[in-house]
Every structure is written in structure tokens, then in C-alpha cells.
Design an enzyme around this catalytic site. Structure first.
Site, PDB file in Angstrom:
ATOM      1  N   GLY A 121       0.862  -1.193   0.000  1.00 45.33           N
ATOM      2  CA  GLY A 121       0.000   0.000   0.000  1.00 45.33           C
ATOM      3  C   GLY A 121       0.884   1.223   0.000  1.00 45.33           C
ATOM      4  N   THR A 122       0.422   2.300  -0.653  1.00 47.77           N
ATOM      5  CA  THR A 122       1.347   3.422  -0.755  1.00 47.77           C
ATOM      6  C   THR A 122       0.894   4.718  -0.100  1.00 47.77           C
ATOM      7  OG1 THR A 122       0.516   3.762  -2.946  1.00 47.77           O
ATOM      8  CG2 THR A 122       2.560   2.550  -2.754  1.00 47.77           C
ATOM      9  N   THR A 123       0.513   5.710  -0.902  1.00 52.54           N
ATOM     10  CA  THR A 123       0.497   7.077  -0.402  1.00 52.54           C
ATOM     11  C   THR A 123      -0.639   7.422   0.570  1.00 52.54           C
ATOM     12  OG1 THR A 123       1.415   7.595  -2.550  1.00 52.54           O
ATOM     13  CG2 THR A 123       0.772   9.452  -1.198  1.00 52.54           C
TER      14      THR A 123
END
Lengths: 241, 264
Positions: free
Chosen positions: B48-50
Site C-alpha cells: 500500500g502506498t500514499t
């Protein structure tokens, strides 16, 4: 050498029951009743930070009459077991019926142990239904379980009372309770019943029912995950005025 | 059977560690698989990122994009990276998706468990400190590539303002006064926030720059998902104020993006 003696199991049971009854007879009452939007819980309790009604889990609350210290241990253990079960499976898998069984087994085991004092406590385990209780069925309904000191439990409907004068209060509620009460009406019904019972019994303790001598909480059928809400003295004052 | 052991603590994490260590397998370093298996597995795990948080006049906004990647593939288009914790705080997570979600869930239970057993809410500072311990407990897995980095934000009832806390992989806790973004697109989001942020902005401005920062992150970073107007997938935004945590309705978020696109 000491003389061997025999006491019948019936006698042991009776002795324990008498012992607990004497303790519970002193305990102030807690009433739980179904109202239009959920379950209302009211206790005679003048203390400000020591509670007799508390939140266990999303839809579940616990109320007790009897020894506070014993209640406190059961309360914390109940929260812990519920959180562990909810963490392992799913939050909706934690139910009042499961918790009631857990408490019942423990209280039964303590009451039967020959070397332990039975718990001087009575419990009400409550769970608010998912929808209005009129249409809901089974475990989706409002549920109220009454657990006696020896772990024997029963399922109650509409209202339940624990404490010393529970029988008298139940009789009063029988005459006056109606379905679908709003919170204000439900709270008034309970406080008036408390006032009547205080007037009926000898009031040497001079106990007066006022917003700051009762503890009020509710389990609401709302969209919020945590349904338990404690009402502040100000809120209670407003509801009773 | 009811367990009446006095654990002497309101710390749910400690109780689980003693009674049910198997439930902490995703987080607890002693259960980490050996190095070689993780390197192999890292291509089959979701990342998962931002995520970001921005302080505004009445509190704080917390938001995250919806994409999880699996290597160079899209793993999941609708993942949730921001979770409410109690009435006045929320956590956002970036990193290995499995342990991330597990950490957010455990943290939420932990804070609620404390509140119920102690009879009062755990302070925002107390929550921020406790999160350090959870990040540190994950160090073993982090060393092997299964890193979990949280961003924590809330409304401090005593100080009457929104606050943001960021963490490093060894559990270091640092407070940010205005905004912060983490994850693979975090740097790009921060660049936008840096240009557009000013002290004491309103809720509406905060929502706008959050939407724009996530847009820029998605534009520059391949792992960050932008708004998907065809599938109707939009970033999740929460506002946290004195009144509590509330999710910004999807329709409002869609409107923010339509407005943003019309200005491009």
C-alpha cells in the site's frame, strides 16, 4: 483426631444461598428495560466514578448488583475475552449469549467449589438488537440475561431487575411498563419506581432519587459501531425536568 | 472458561503476546520467516502506498489513495489505508498491506480496550507513544522487507488543535505541525503540500490541497492510484475535529476531483 462429619449437599447449597442472599439483600437495584430505541439501564448509585453499569463490547453492556470488587474482575475479564474473540474472528461474532455462558460457567464453578466463597453478585448481560425488536428475530433482538450467583441464568424480556428489592420493583414495573416508551418516559418510569420503593421501605439511609444519585446508560440502535452511551448528570437532569 | 488472571495491564498487545501469540504472527518479529523465503514472497504480497495528513483551523484531514500493488501489477483497487481509531484519532498505513492492516486493527482495539478497562480515553500523546511500540515490534519483519509505516493524526482535546505524528522503521516518533505524507508517492504529495499549504487554512482548502496532493502523487508515482472516474473509486478522506472523526462523503470527494480536473 477430629470427628468425621457429614453435611448433605442440599444443606451446603442452602447455606451458600443464604450467605449470598444476605449480601445481595443490601445491594441497591439496577433496572434494565427495553425502550423505543434500545435498552435503558438505570442504577441507584450516588458514586461519581465507580460504576455498576459498563460497556463490554460494541452492542453489549454489563450491569451488576453486589460486591463491586467482584464485579470489576468479571467486567475486565469480559472485555478481554470479547476483544480477543472479536480480534480472532469478527466483531459481530461476539454475542451476549456467548458472554453469559462464560460468566455462568465461572460463577457456577466458584459456587460449587468446596473451598471457595460464592460470588456475592448478580449480573445482567444486555445486548441491543440490530434492528427494532418488533421485527427482529433470534439473536437480532434485544437480549437481557439475568445470571444468579450460582451461574443459573434466565432470559428476560421487556425489563429485568437485580438487587435487594428486585421482586418488589418487578411487581411495580409489571403494572406500569408499556412497549415503545421514549427514553424520557422510560427513565421517568424507573426513577418513579425507585422513589416508590424508597418510600415503601424504611428510609433510614435517607436515600433520595435525584439525577446525581442515579447512574444512567443506554445501548442505542444507531449506526455507530459502539452503541453504549453513558448519560451525564446534566443530560439526566434535562430528561427528568 | 473465563480467564480471571490479573495481567496487571490494560495493554491488549501484551495480553495477546502472553495468551495468544499465534494471533500476532503477522506483526511479531519472532515469528518472522527466514530471509530467503521473504525475498521470494515479496513479489506475491500487496504493497500500500500514499497516505497523508494536513492540519487545518478546526482539526486535521487524513487521506489515502486506494491502490495496492503486487510487484508491477495492480493488486487491489479499493484497499482502505485510513482507519478511525477512537473518537478523536485515525491511523493511516503504508507498506506491506497484510501487516499494515493488522497493525491498524490491533492499534484500534488496543486504544478502545484501554478506554473501556480504565474508564477514560487514552490521551492522544499516549496513543502516539504506544504506536511506537507496535512499529518497533515489527522491526524483525521490517528488516526482511515487510515494512509497515504508520502516520497518526488526531484532535488533541487538551491543546485544542489537530496534530500529526510520523514514525521511522525502528519506532522513532516525530511530530509534524502542519502536514506530512508517507508511502512511495509521499515525496510527490509533500511537494504539492509544501507549495499549497499555509497555516490556519479552512476545511474546504484543506480538502482541496489533499485531493491535489494525491493527484500529483498518482501522476508521478506508478504505485499510487488516482481517482478512477469510470469505476467510481476515489481516495478516502477523514476529518478529525473536536466533534469527532467523520468520513468525507464520496460525492464530496468526487466533486473535489471534478473541480480539480476542470482546472487542469
Amino acid at each position: 483426631m477430629s470427628t468425621p462429619y457429614y453435611v448433605s449437599p442440599e444443606q451446603i447449597r442452602q447455606d451458600k444461598e443464604d450467605f449470598v442472599r444476605r449480601g445481595i439483600a443490601q445491594a441497591k437495584e439496577v433496572v434494565v428495560l427495553e425502550y423505543r430505541d434500545g435498552l435503558l439501564m438505570v442504577a441507584e448509585n450516588p458514586r461519581k466514578t465507580i460504576y455498576k453499569i459498563s460497556e463490554i463490547y460494541d452492542r453489549i453492556a454489563l450491569a451488576a448488583a453486589g460486591r463491586i470488587a467482584e464485579y470489576e474482575a468479571l467486567r475486565v475479564a469480559g472485555i478481554r475475552e470479547s476483544e480477543i474473540k472479536g480480534f480472532r474472528y469478527y466483531r459481530e461474532d461476539v454475542t451476549a449469549k456467548w458472554l453469559t455462558n462464560l460468566y455462568s460457567q465461572h460463577m457456577g464453578a466458584v459456587a460449587q467449589a468446596w473451598d471457595a466463597k460464592p460470588l456475592e453478585i448478580e449480573l445482567l448481560v444486555c445486548e441491543v438488537g440490530i434492528t427494532g425488536s418488533e421485527t427482529a428475530s433470534g439473536l437480532q433482538r434485544n437480549q437481557i440475561y439475568h445470571i444468579a450467583f450460582d451461574g443459573i441464568y434466565s432470559e428476560e424480556e421487556k425489563y429485568a431487575v437485580i438487587g435487594g428489592r428486585a421482586t418488589a420493583i418487578t411487581e411495580m414495573l409489571e403494572q406500569r411498563y408499556t412497549d415503545g416508551l421514549e427514553m424520557r418516559a422510560a427513565l421517568r418510569l424507573v426513577t418513579e419506581t425507585f422513589q416508590n420503593i424508597e418510600a415503601d421501605t424504611d428510609t433510614e439511609d435517607g436515600y433520595e432519587i435525584a439525577p446525581d444519585t442515579i447512574e444512567v446508560a443506554c445501548l442505542e440502535q444507531t449506526a455507530e459501531r459502539r452503541r453504549f452511551r453513558r448519560l451525564s448528570t446534566d443530560e439526566v437532569t434535562a430528561l427528568l425536568s | 472458561m473465563l480467564d480471571l488472571t490479573d495481567y496487571g495491564t490494560s495493554n491488549f498487545f501484551q495480553i495477546l503476546k502472553r495468551r495468544h501469540p499465534e494471533l500476532l504472527a503477522a506483526l511479531h518479529s519472532s515469528n518472522a520467516p527466514s530471509n530467503s523465503t521473504v525475498t521470494e514472497a515479496s513479489f506475491h504480497q500487496y504493497e500500500g502506498t500514499t497516505v497523508l495528513a494536513v492540519v487545518y483551523d478546526a482539526g486535521v484531514v487524513m487521506a489515502g489513495d486506494r491502490q495496492a500493488t503486487e510487484g508491477y501489477q495492480v493488486g487491489e483497487r479499493r484497499i482502505q489505508k485510513v482507519y478511525p481509531v477512537d473518537r478523536h484519532s485515525a491511523i493511516a498505513v503504508a507498506g506491506a498491506a497484510g501487516p499494515c492492516i493488522e497493525m491498524a486493527k490491533l492499534f484500534q482495539v488496543e486504544v478502545e480496550f484501554y478506554e473501556k478497562t480504565e474508564g477514560m480515553a487514552l490521551s492522544l500523546e499516549g496513543q502516539a507513544n504506544f504506536l511506537s511500540h507496535l512499529v518497533r515490534a515489527n522491526l524483525g519483519l521490517a528488516m526482511q522487507g515487510l515494512i509497515v509505516l504508520p502516520l497518526f493524526a488526531g484532535y488533541d482535546l487538551k491543546q485544542q488543535r489537530g496534530r500529526i505524528f510520523k514514525y521511522d522503521a525502528v519506532g522513532g516518533r516525530y511530530e509534524e505541525g502542519d502536514y506530512y505524507a508517507i508511502g512511495s508517492g509521499g515525496k510527490d504529495a509533500r511537494a504539492t503540500l509544501k507549495k499549497r499549504y499555509s497555516l490556519g487554512i479552512t476545511r474546504q482548502t484543506a480538502l482541496e490541497i489533499v485531493a491535489e496532493a494525491l493527484w500529483d502523487a498518482a501522476d508521478e508515482d506508478i504505485a499510487t492510484g488516482g481517482p478512477d472516474l469510470i469505476r467510481k473509486i476515489f481516495p478516502i478522506l477523514y476529518t478529525i475535529t473536536q466533534e469527532g472523526v467523520s468520513e468525507v462523503p464520496e460525492a464530496t470527494v468526487e466533486e473535489l476531483y471534478r473541480e480539480l480536473i476542470s482546472r487542469l
